[in-house]
Design an enzyme around this catalytic site. Structure first.
Site, mmCIF file in Angstrom:
data_model
loop_
_atom_site.group_PDB
_atom_site.id
_atom_site.type_symbol
_atom_site.label_atom_id
_atom_site.label_comp_id
_atom_site.label_asym_id
_atom_site.label_seq_id
_atom_site.Cartn_x
_atom_site.Cartn_y
_atom_site.Cartn_z
ATOM 1 N N CYS A 32 -33.385 -45.469 -21.310
ATOM 2 C CA CYS A 32 -34.341 -46.459 -21.809
ATOM 3 C C CYS A 32 -35.381 -45.784 -22.696
ATOM 4 O O CYS A 32 -36.349 -45.189 -22.193
ATOM 5 C CB CYS A 32 -35.013 -47.172 -20.630
ATOM 6 S SG CYS A 32 -36.247 -48.369 -21.171
ATOM 7 N N CYS A 81 -38.955 -47.073 -22.387
ATOM 8 C CA CYS A 81 -39.637 -46.660 -21.150
ATOM 9 C C CYS A 81 -40.073 -45.192 -21.236
ATOM 10 O O CYS A 81 -41.155 -44.828 -20.799
ATOM 11 C CB CYS A 81 -38.717 -46.793 -19.934
ATOM 12 S SG CYS A 81 -37.701 -48.261 -19.906
ATOM 13 N N ASP A 82 -39.218 -44.342 -21.785
ATOM 14 C CA ASP A 82 -39.423 -42.895 -21.626
ATOM 15 C C ASP A 82 -39.658 -42.118 -22.923
ATOM 16 O O ASP A 82 -39.963 -40.925 -22.868
ATOM 17 C CB ASP A 82 -38.207 -42.288 -20.899
ATOM 18 C CG ASP A 82 -38.030 -42.887 -19.505
ATOM 19 O OD1 ASP A 82 -39.054 -43.218 -18.890
ATOM 20 O OD2 ASP A 82 -36.887 -43.037 -19.058
#
Ligand code: FAD
Ligand code: NAP
Length: 312
Positions: A136, A139-140
């Site tokens: 992701c 997200c990261d």
């Protein structure tokens, strides 16, 4: 504590399919209960710009899903924070057991559990998950500011993630097993124009390598599928974007599935192999897998469920 809830229609999943089903079923006065699962809003909450949702030239994925949630609530759909852990379809009404302990007893169910990211299945991938390996980018990505990053895959997700990661990375290497991308042409154009992205064609990742203490990725060993040559490509982050599998664990032994676990539905319908169970969105679609098609199937499922409930 065990609680029992009797409902006419239970909707499992809160992606575009689940929320659209909730909106249609609420307006049909079916008083649906929608269980949101551990990812309220579904896959689009893991992305940034969505540019193909009709009516919005551009909308952020999480914002679009917030709007769908608000719409579902506004028309009376009851949203429940829970995750269904077991579905008993052998007796009617059906029983869905929530992680909360709640037993949902339902006359009809719309399954809209969507899909989840696939992994390469390497032991080294498992070892470094959360320590440089991710599926992701939104997200990261932020953790890899100024670093080199690798993205694996050749579809829309891989290309979008590669483009998104150029905001943080000094360089993004896109490793793909062929020399042609599956992604939409407009995304491919953006990728090829981006000077920070280097495609590496005809390569597969054999191992993710890194340090032990602290645990962290240093790169990958990638094999040229044409020459057999093995090379090491350095990177601090590795994003796996090789597609999605249907989230079918609730029904894999009870409903008919095909093409790698997608729920079979009757032609031009969302009816599954068990009458009263309807499937919508990525769980039953191995071809299109888009937000708009999922929403369309959610609408169909609510209309199919309404007809089923009125006939039974
Ligand atoms: P999902 O969105 O997968 O939602 C599934 C829902 O089911 C989740 O809410 C989850 O919590 C719930 N759930 C799962 N299991 C359970 C359970 N046991 N109990 C309760 N709830 C459960 N499509 C586009 O059209 N345009 C785009 O720009 C686009 N960008 C994308 C970017 C990325 C990074 C990804 C991964 C996908 C993208 N897609 C895009 C595809 C799109 O997101 C999917 O086609 C769509 O989200 C599928 O909707 P769905 O409702 O079927 O399921
Ligand atoms: P996808 O379209 O299935 O693409 C997966 C990619 O990963 C393919 O290029 C495939 O290679 C490669 N791959 C698969 N298994 C592999 C393995 N074991 N090792 C190496 N490479 C592997 O998946 P996706 O990109 O996640 O997209 C899923 C769905 O969501 C699609 O329908 C897509 O259109 C949709 N989506 C849409 C948008 C958008 O509209 N902007 C954005 C994201 C996703 P091959 O090409 O060789 O098969």
């Amino acid at each position: 504590m065990t609680q029992t809830r009797h409902v006419d229609l239970l909707i499992i999943g809160s992606g575009p399919a689940g929320y659209s089903a909730g909106i249609y079923a609420s307006r049909a006065m079916l008083n649906p209960v929608l269980v949101q699962g551990i990812e309220p809003g579904g896959q689009l909450t893991t992305t940034t710009e969505v540019e193909n949702w009709p009516g919005d030239t551009e909308v952020q994925g999480p914002e679009l899903m917030r709007r769908m949630e608000t719409h579902a609530r506004a028309v009376g759909c009851e949203l429940v924070t829970d995750q269904i852990i077991r579905l008993a379809l052998d007796e009617r009404p059906f029983t869905a057991i929530g992680d909360s302990g709640t037993h949902y007893i339902a006359r009809a169910i719309i399954l809209a559990t969507g899909a989840r990211a696939k992994w390469l299945g390497l032991p080294s991938e498992d070892k470094f998950k959360g320590f440089g390996v991710s599926a992701c980018a939104t997200c990261d990505g932020f953790f890899f500011r100024g670093q080199d990053i690798i993205v694996v895959g050749g579809g829309n997700t891989a290309v979008e993630e590669a483009l998104f990661l150029t905001k943080f990375a000094s360089k993004v290497t896109l490793i793909h097993r062929r020399d042609a991308l599956r992604a939409e042409k407009i995304l491919q154009d953006r990728l090829f124009r981006n000077e920070k992205i280097e495609p590496v064609w005809f390569h597969t990742v054999e191992e993710i390598v890194g340090s032990e203490n602290p645990l962290g990725v240093e790169g990958v060993k990638a094999r040229n599928v044409k020459t057999g040559e093995l090379r090491t490509i350095a990177a601090k982050g590795v994003f796996i974007a090789i597609g999605h599998d249907p989230a079918n664990e609730l029904i894999v032994d009870t409903l008919e599935t095909h093409s790698g676990g997608y729920v079979v539905t009757k032609p031009h319908s969302t009816e599954t192999s068990v009458p009263g169970i309807f499937a919508a969105g990525d769980i039953s679609d191995h071809i299109y897998r888009q937000a708009v098609t999922s929403a369309g199937m959610g609408c169909m499922a609510a209309l199919d469920a309404e007809r089923f409930l009125s006939e039974h």
